[in-house]
Design an enzyme around this catalytic site. Structure first.
Site, PDB file in Angstrom:
ATOM      1  N   GLU A 166       0.256 -15.218   9.572  1.00 50.90           N
ATOM      2  CA  GLU A 166       0.095 -14.011  10.399  1.00 50.90           C
ATOM      3  C   GLU A 166      -1.383 -13.717  10.635  1.00 50.90           C
ATOM      4  O   GLU A 166      -1.785 -13.340  11.726  1.00 50.90           O
ATOM      5  CB  GLU A 166       0.749 -12.808   9.691  1.00 50.90           C
ATOM      6  CG  GLU A 166       0.836 -11.555  10.564  1.00 50.90           C
ATOM      7  CD  GLU A 166      -0.339 -10.606  10.446  1.00 50.90           C
ATOM      8  OE1 GLU A 166      -0.448  -9.703  11.282  1.00 50.90           O
ATOM      9  OE2 GLU A 166      -1.172 -10.756   9.534  1.00 50.90           O
ATOM     10  N   ASP A 169       1.140 -15.171   4.069  1.00 49.88           N
ATOM     11  CA  ASP A 169      -0.283 -15.504   3.896  1.00 49.88           C
ATOM     12  C   ASP A 169      -1.117 -14.246   3.663  1.00 49.88           C
ATOM     13  O   ASP A 169      -0.658 -13.126   3.869  1.00 49.88           O
ATOM     14  CB  ASP A 169      -0.804 -16.232   5.140  1.00 49.88           C
ATOM     15  CG  ASP A 169      -0.668 -15.392   6.400  1.00 49.88           C
ATOM     16  OD1 ASP A 169       0.397 -14.761   6.582  1.00 49.88           O
ATOM     17  OD2 ASP A 169      -1.624 -15.344   7.193  1.00 49.88           O
TER      18      ASP A 169
END
Ligand SMILES: [Zn+2]
Length: 491
Positions: free
Chosen positions: A145, A78
């Protein structure tokens, strides 16, 4: 035309270019997950996914090298989506437009996603590298994350088999990271009794502004002023010399920021208003002198204001001001293993008067050592509970304790010296990384984190220094080439 055609290592930039075209904000990783799984299938690589969405793609050992230790390479899928206000960008559909300018690559109007797109691209380049002769390599791609680390939190302890892990999510070429801090929140709630304001009283509003603030991890040791602590010190001292009644106290904001501003309203008898003003001005001068150059923009001002609807009862006021006086803030302990690394700290982040006569006090603790983190949280809890607060701890996340004897640190340090003729910096950070969660779950794992130089991550100014991508790649390949066999002497 592919703007990355001229850059090296070409395979890394080629994959990075592809990743830029895939929207992949945190919690919206379906397309990048599909892209990675398709990539594995097209290249005949074994891949698997877990329930939370993490992906593992495996490059089997080259013939004859099956006895080498398995190495895990890790990135996160991400990215943070930030854009300039005037730049039109739909994060669900639009590609990121990379721009090469001089020595750097950035993006048009948005975050670039080199954090951690460069990690992903390097893994893909390694997975498809036909020249590379190495042991088994497991490429781990975590989800989410940037907004909660739920991928790393929920990873199953048997998802990968390697016990050497290279995290590809750091941003300083020439620095090897070998530790991070765990964190948790400790929140106290006090209840007071509202009392009527006595006739003939006056109200003073006090405002404290202009402090630097800063990150409660990275900057906790810098000695910046804490607006909650300073305002409380003012109020506590005033209450010892004058008859003051507190009506409100509002300081700080984010739990992971050192508080920059605080505001309070007190009620006093009208004869003492001049003396209190004078006393406050003296206090301001004393604090300015105490903090010196580092906080020269601090302002403490006071003015008479309209009477508030109520004041808090004296007993609760004494308890609140005493609790905040006791409550620690700042670095509590320094690392015994590494110089200049804060091991344990606590941030007195905010105090807020809320509805229903409640006062909420928010604090955050960090440490690279789990037991020390719990100890400082207990210290804060005790200050608050002695004052009658109800105290709750968040579950928190674990730290990664630096190990100066780490094998992967020795290998990486040697590779770096051989390639670049100088020693790398070895550091730990006093903030959270996915490595802390992995370290806790995979007992005995040996980890390191390094990457190319990225500046302005999480902002539209994000950029990566082109030459460091090559340095990062060469280091990674050399480290992989030097992973030892499973049992020494067993070739
Ligand atoms: Zn990252």
């Amino acid at each position: 035309m592919n703007i990355f055609n001229q850059l090296t290592p070409y395979p890394v930039w080629k994959f990075f270019g592809e990743i830029c075209s895939i929207p992949r904000l945190s919690k919206n990783e379906a397309r990048i997950r599909k892209y990675l799984l398709d990539f594995a299938r097209e290249n005949g690589l074994e891949a698997k996914e877990d329930r939370i969405g993490n992906i593992l793609i495996i490059k089997p050992a080259s013939p004859g090298l099956q006895n080498r230790k398995t190495v895990v390479l890790q990135s996160h899928m991400d990215m943070v989506g930030e854009k300039n206000a005037d730049y039109p960008h739909d994060w669900n559909t639009d590609p990121i437009i990379p721009v090469v300018s001089n020595d750097w690559v950035s993006a048009k109007g948005t975050t670039l996603g080199a954090d951690d797109g460069m990690g992903i691209a390097s893994q893909m380049a390694i997975l498809t590298d036909k020249e590379l002769k190495a042991g088994r390599i497991e490429c781990l791609f975590t989800v989410d994350e940037e907004s909660g680390m739920t991928g790393a939190i929920n990873i199953e302890p048997d998802f990968f088999s390697g016990r050497i892990l290279i995290n590809l999510d750091s941003e300083d070429e020439g620095v090897l990271y070998i530790g991070c801090a765990g964190g948790m929140d400790t929140v106290g709630t006090m209840t007071y009794k509202p009392r009527p304001v006595a006739l003939g009283s006056k109200a003073i509003s006090i405002s404290l502004t202009g402090l630097r603030g800063g990150h409660s991890g990275d900057e906790i040791h810098k000695g910046y002023g804490n607006s909650v602590k300073i305002m409380n010190r003012l109020l506590w001292n005033l209450s010892n010399s004058f008859n003051i009644s507190l009506s409100s106290f509002d300081g700080g904001n984010l739990r992971n920021a050192i508080p920059r501003e605080s505001f309070a309203t007190i009620v006093v008898d009208s004869q003492s208003i001049d003396k209190i003003s004078q006393w406050t001005d003296n206090f301001y001068r004393e604090i300015l002198e105490e903090l010196g150059e580092i906080e020269k923009d601090l302002k403490i001002t006071h003015r008479e204001t309209g009477l508030p609807p109520f004041i808090m009862d004296k007993e609760s006021q004494d308890k609140l001001l005493s609790a905040l006086t006791c409550c620690p803030h700042g670095a509590i302990a320094w690392s015994k293993e590494m110089e200049n690394l804060v091991e344990t700290s606590t941030n007195l982040a905010s105090v807020k008067f809320g509805d229903d006569n409640k006062i909420k006090i928010v604090t955050t603790q960090r440490s690279s050592i789990e037991s020390s983190k719990r100890d400082v949280a207990a210290m804060v809890e005790t200050c608050l509970s002695l004052a009658g607060a109800v105290v709750i701890h968040s579950e928190g996340y674990p730290g990664w304790r630096p190990n100066m004897n780490s094998e992967i640190l020795r290998i990486t340090g040697n590779s770096y010296k051989k390639l670049y003729g100088r020693s790398p910096n070895v550091r730990a950070i006093h903030a959270g990384l996915e490595c802390g969660l992995i370290f806790e779950k995979f007992k005995g794992i040996d980890m390191i984190s390094f990457g190319p130089t990225i500046r302005g991550a999480h902002t539209p100014e994000e950029k990566i220094e082109i030459r460091t991508a090559k340095m990062f790649w060469d280091l990674l390949i050399d480290v992989i080439n030097n992973i030892p066999v499973k049992q020494p002497g067993n070739y």
